[in-house]
Motif scaffolding. Structure first.
Motif, PDB file in Angstrom:
ATOM      1  N   LEU A  11     -11.501   5.748  -4.989  1.00 49.88           N
ATOM      2  CA  LEU A  11     -10.044   5.701  -5.108  1.00 49.88           C
ATOM      3  C   LEU A  11      -9.379   5.493  -3.746  1.00 49.88           C
ATOM      4  O   LEU A  11      -8.440   4.703  -3.609  1.00 49.88           O
ATOM      5  CB  LEU A  11      -9.525   6.976  -5.766  1.00 49.88           C
ATOM      6  CG  LEU A  11      -9.910   7.187  -7.227  1.00 49.88           C
ATOM      7  CD1 LEU A  11      -9.428   8.555  -7.710  1.00 49.88           C
ATOM      8  CD2 LEU A  11      -9.353   6.080  -8.092  1.00 49.88           C
ATOM      9  N   GLY A  12      -9.874   6.194  -2.741  1.00 50.31           N
ATOM     10  CA  GLY A  12      -9.319   6.055  -1.397  1.00 50.31           C
ATOM     11  C   GLY A  12      -9.572   4.680  -0.809  1.00 50.31           C
ATOM     12  O   GLY A  12      -8.706   4.114  -0.131  1.00 50.31           O
ATOM     13  N   ALA A  13     -10.756   4.121  -1.073  1.00 50.26           N
ATOM     14  CA  ALA A  13     -11.064   2.779  -0.582  1.00 50.26           C
ATOM     15  C   ALA A  13     -10.150   1.746  -1.229  1.00 50.26           C
ATOM     16  O   ALA A  13      -9.663   0.831  -0.556  1.00 50.26           O
ATOM     17  CB  ALA A  13     -12.527   2.444  -0.858  1.00 50.26           C
ATOM     18  N   LEU A  14      -9.907   1.898  -2.519  1.00 56.39           N
ATOM     19  CA  LEU A  14      -9.001   0.975  -3.209  1.00 56.39           C
ATOM     20  C   LEU A  14      -7.575   1.092  -2.671  1.00 56.39           C
ATOM     21  O   LEU A  14      -6.903   0.081  -2.441  1.00 56.39           O
ATOM     22  CB  LEU A  14      -9.023   1.232  -4.715  1.00 56.39           C
ATOM     23  CG  LEU A  14     -10.308   0.845  -5.441  1.00 56.39           C
ATOM     24  CD1 LEU A  14     -10.258   1.307  -6.894  1.00 56.39           C
ATOM     25  CD2 LEU A  14     -10.536  -0.646  -5.360  1.00 56.39           C
ATOM     26  N   ALA A  15      -7.117   2.314  -2.459  1.00 53.52           N
ATOM     27  CA  ALA A  15      -5.753   2.511  -1.956  1.00 53.52           C
ATOM     28  C   ALA A  15      -5.612   1.992  -0.526  1.00 53.52           C
ATOM     29  O   ALA A  15      -4.645   1.290  -0.203  1.00 53.52           O
ATOM     30  CB  ALA A  15      -5.392   4.000  -2.015  1.00 53.52           C
ATOM     31  N   ALA A  16      -6.579   2.307   0.325  1.00 52.04           N
ATOM     32  CA  ALA A  16      -6.523   1.850   1.713  1.00 52.04           C
ATOM     33  C   ALA A  16      -6.617   0.330   1.781  1.00 52.04           C
ATOM     34  O   ALA A  16      -5.876  -0.319   2.531  1.00 52.04           O
ATOM     35  CB  ALA A  16      -7.645   2.494   2.519  1.00 52.04           C
ATOM     36  N   GLY A  17      -7.520  -0.241   1.007  1.00 52.16           N
ATOM     37  CA  GLY A  17      -7.655  -1.696   0.991  1.00 52.16           C
ATOM     38  C   GLY A  17      -6.408  -2.386   0.486  1.00 52.16           C
ATOM     39  O   GLY A  17      -5.977  -3.408   1.037  1.00 52.16           O
ATOM     40  N   ALA A  18      -5.795  -1.823  -0.546  1.00 48.94           N
ATOM     41  CA  ALA A  18      -4.574  -2.422  -1.096  1.00 48.94           C
ATOM     42  C   ALA A  18      -3.442  -2.401  -0.070  1.00 48.94           C
ATOM     43  O   ALA A  18      -2.747  -3.407   0.124  1.00 48.94           O
ATOM     44  CB  ALA A  18      -4.157  -1.689  -2.368  1.00 48.94           C
ATOM     45  N   LEU A  19      -3.267  -1.277   0.602  1.00 49.41           N
ATOM     46  CA  LEU A  19      -2.210  -1.198   1.608  1.00 49.41           C
ATOM     47  C   LEU A  19      -2.503  -2.147   2.770  1.00 49.41           C
ATOM     48  O   LEU A  19      -1.597  -2.817   3.268  1.00 49.41           O
ATOM     49  CB  LEU A  19      -2.052   0.226   2.126  1.00 49.41           C
ATOM     50  CG  LEU A  19      -0.954   0.437   3.163  1.00 49.41           C
ATOM     51  CD1 LEU A  19       0.407   0.081   2.570  1.00 49.41           C
ATOM     52  CD2 LEU A  19      -0.965   1.861   3.678  1.00 49.41           C
ATOM     53  N   GLY A  20      -3.760  -2.219   3.184  1.00 44.04           N
ATOM     54  CA  GLY A  20      -4.119  -3.139   4.259  1.00 44.04           C
ATOM     55  C   GLY A  20      -3.828  -4.583   3.899  1.00 44.04           C
ATOM     56  O   GLY A  20      -3.256  -5.335   4.696  1.00 44.04           O
ATOM     57  N   VAL A  21      -4.177  -4.976   2.691  1.00 43.07           N
ATOM     58  CA  VAL A  21      -3.925  -6.353   2.247  1.00 43.07           C
ATOM     59  C   VAL A  21      -2.428  -6.622   2.167  1.00 43.07           C
ATOM     60  O   VAL A  21      -1.950  -7.682   2.599  1.00 43.07           O
ATOM     61  CB  VAL A  21      -4.618  -6.615   0.887  1.00 43.07           C
ATOM     62  CG1 VAL A  21      -4.121  -7.902   0.260  1.00 43.07           C
ATOM     63  CG2 VAL A  21      -6.120  -6.648   1.066  1.00 43.07           C
ATOM     64  N   ILE A  22      -1.665  -5.680   1.638  1.00 39.18           N
ATOM     65  CA  ILE A  22      -0.216  -5.859   1.524  1.00 39.18           C
ATOM     66  C   ILE A  22       0.401  -6.050   2.903  1.00 39.18           C
ATOM     67  O   ILE A  22       1.208  -6.958   3.116  1.00 39.18           O
ATOM     68  CB  ILE A  22       0.422  -4.673   0.779  1.00 39.18           C
ATOM     69  CG1 ILE A  22       0.052  -4.723  -0.701  1.00 39.18           C
ATOM     70  CG2 ILE A  22       1.938  -4.663   0.952  1.00 39.18           C
ATOM     71  CD1 ILE A  22       0.406  -3.466  -1.469  1.00 39.18           C
ATOM     72  N   TRP A  23       0.026  -5.214   3.867  1.00 43.81           N
ATOM     73  CA  TRP A  23       0.597  -5.326   5.206  1.00 43.81           C
ATOM     74  C   TRP A  23       0.193  -6.631   5.886  1.00 43.81           C
ATOM     75  O   TRP A  23       1.003  -7.255   6.572  1.00 43.81           O
ATOM     76  CB  TRP A  23       0.192  -4.134   6.062  1.00 43.81           C
ATOM     77  CG  TRP A  23       0.990  -2.895   5.777  1.00 43.81           C
ATOM     78  CD1 TRP A  23       2.036  -2.767   4.912  1.00 43.81           C
ATOM     79  CD2 TRP A  23       0.790  -1.617   6.353  1.00 43.81           C
ATOM     80  NE1 TRP A  23       2.496  -1.478   4.919  1.00 43.81           N
ATOM     81  CE2 TRP A  23       1.766  -0.740   5.790  1.00 43.81           C
ATOM     82  CE3 TRP A  23      -0.114  -1.102   7.271  1.00 43.81           C
ATOM     83  CZ2 TRP A  23       1.856   0.598   6.151  1.00 43.81           C
ATOM     84  CZ3 TRP A  23      -0.017   0.235   7.630  1.00 43.81           C
ATOM     85  CH2 TRP A  23       0.962   1.070   7.066  1.00 43.81           C
ATOM     86  N   ILE A  24      -1.047  -7.041   5.710  1.00 48.11           N
ATOM     87  CA  ILE A  24      -1.502  -8.294   6.333  1.00 48.11           C
ATOM     88  C   ILE A  24      -0.780  -9.483   5.708  1.00 48.11           C
ATOM     89  O   ILE A  24      -0.341 -10.397   6.416  1.00 48.11           O
ATOM     90  CB  ILE A  24      -3.029  -8.428   6.223  1.00 48.11           C
ATOM     91  CG1 ILE A  24      -3.708  -7.401   7.134  1.00 48.11           C
ATOM     92  CG2 ILE A  24      -3.485  -9.844   6.580  1.00 48.11           C
ATOM     93  CD1 ILE A  24      -5.199  -7.272   6.933  1.00 48.11           C
ATOM     94  N   LEU A  25      -0.649  -9.499   4.389  1.00 46.45           N
ATOM     95  CA  LEU A  25       0.055 -10.597   3.731  1.00 46.45           C
ATOM     96  C   LEU A  25       1.538 -10.628   4.114  1.00 46.45           C
ATOM     97  O   LEU A  25       2.114 -11.710   4.295  1.00 46.45           O
ATOM     98  CB  LEU A  25      -0.104 -10.502   2.212  1.00 46.45           C
ATOM     99  CG  LEU A  25      -1.507 -10.761   1.670  1.00 46.45           C
ATOM    100  CD1 LEU A  25      -1.543 -10.554   0.161  1.00 46.45           C
ATOM    101  CD2 LEU A  25      -1.985 -12.146   2.051  1.00 46.45           C
ATOM    102  N   ASP A  26       2.155  -9.460   4.232  1.00 43.98           N
ATOM    103  CA  ASP A  26       3.558  -9.411   4.656  1.00 43.98           C
ATOM    104  C   ASP A  26       3.723  -9.952   6.073  1.00 43.98           C
ATOM    105  O   ASP A  26       4.663 -10.698   6.359  1.00 43.98           O
ATOM    106  CB  ASP A  26       4.103  -7.986   4.583  1.00 43.98           C
ATOM    107  CG  ASP A  26       4.424  -7.549   3.165  1.00 43.98           C
ATOM    108  OD1 ASP A  26       4.439  -8.415   2.267  1.00 43.98           O
ATOM    109  OD2 ASP A  26       4.649  -6.341   2.967  1.00 43.98           O
ATOM    110  N   ALA A  27       2.816  -9.580   6.950  1.00 43.53           N
ATOM    111  CA  ALA A  27       2.895 -10.063   8.332  1.00 43.53           C
ATOM    112  C   ALA A  27       2.667 -11.569   8.388  1.00 43.53           C
ATOM    113  O   ALA A  27       3.334 -12.276   9.148  1.00 43.53           O
ATOM    114  CB  ALA A  27       1.875  -9.337   9.201  1.00 43.53           C
ATOM    115  N   ALA A  28       1.760 -12.066   7.574  1.00 38.56           N
ATOM    116  CA  ALA A  28       1.494 -13.509   7.560  1.00 38.56           C
ATOM    117  C   ALA A  28       2.680 -14.278   6.984  1.00 38.56           C
ATOM    118  O   ALA A  28       3.035 -15.353   7.479  1.00 38.56           O
ATOM    119  CB  ALA A  28       0.235 -13.803   6.749  1.00 38.56           C
ATOM    120  N   ALA A  29       3.306 -13.728   5.956  1.00 39.56           N
ATOM    121  CA  ALA A  29       4.444 -14.406   5.334  1.00 39.56           C
ATOM    122  C   ALA A  29       5.655 -14.450   6.264  1.00 39.56           C
ATOM    123  O   ALA A  29       6.458 -15.373   6.209  1.00 39.56           O
ATOM    124  CB  ALA A  29       4.820 -13.711   4.027  1.00 39.56           C
TER     125      ALA A  29
END
Length: 122
Positions: A11-29
């Protein structure tokens, strides 16, 4: 304890990975906007720290899965240390990551409390 640790690791890996992906995609956009703000003299160090934390969240998510497997194999101390690093590393750059990685804190506690595998003498 081992199973609880594994569940919280996943559960923690999924949550951490999801937040990491969201932040990276936001920064790229918003890369062009961030570059424009930086060229105009605005301080973008907080955004840079969030991107660093995002990459560490992704690495920590993978580390959490590895830690869960190690804990199930009877190496709870090693798994607990990996989980502690997965929590602390992104928090150095962005303390708000502790909200998401709190599941990994629970996983680390359960991993450290898990009894190591004992061998039965034949």
């Amino acid at each position: 304890m081992k199973v609880a640790s594994l569940v919280f690791c996943i559960l923690g890996a999924l949550a951490a990975g999801a937040l990491g992906v969201i932040w990276i995609l936001d920064a790229a956009a918003n890369h062009a906007l961030i570059d424009t703000a930086a060229s105009m003299g605005q301080d973008t160090s907080e955004l840079d720290a969030l991107v660093r934390a995002a990459y560490l969240l992704l690495v920590g998510g993978v580390g959490a899965i590895v830690a869960g497997v190690l804990t199930m194999k009877g190496k709870g101390k090693v798994g607990g240390i990996i989980l502690a690093v997965a929590v602390i590393a992104p928090a150095v750059f962005a303390p708000k990551t502790l909200i998401v990685t709190s599941l990994l804190i629970l996983a680390a506690v359960f991993a450290l409390l898990a009894k190591p595998r004992t061998t039965v003498a034949a």
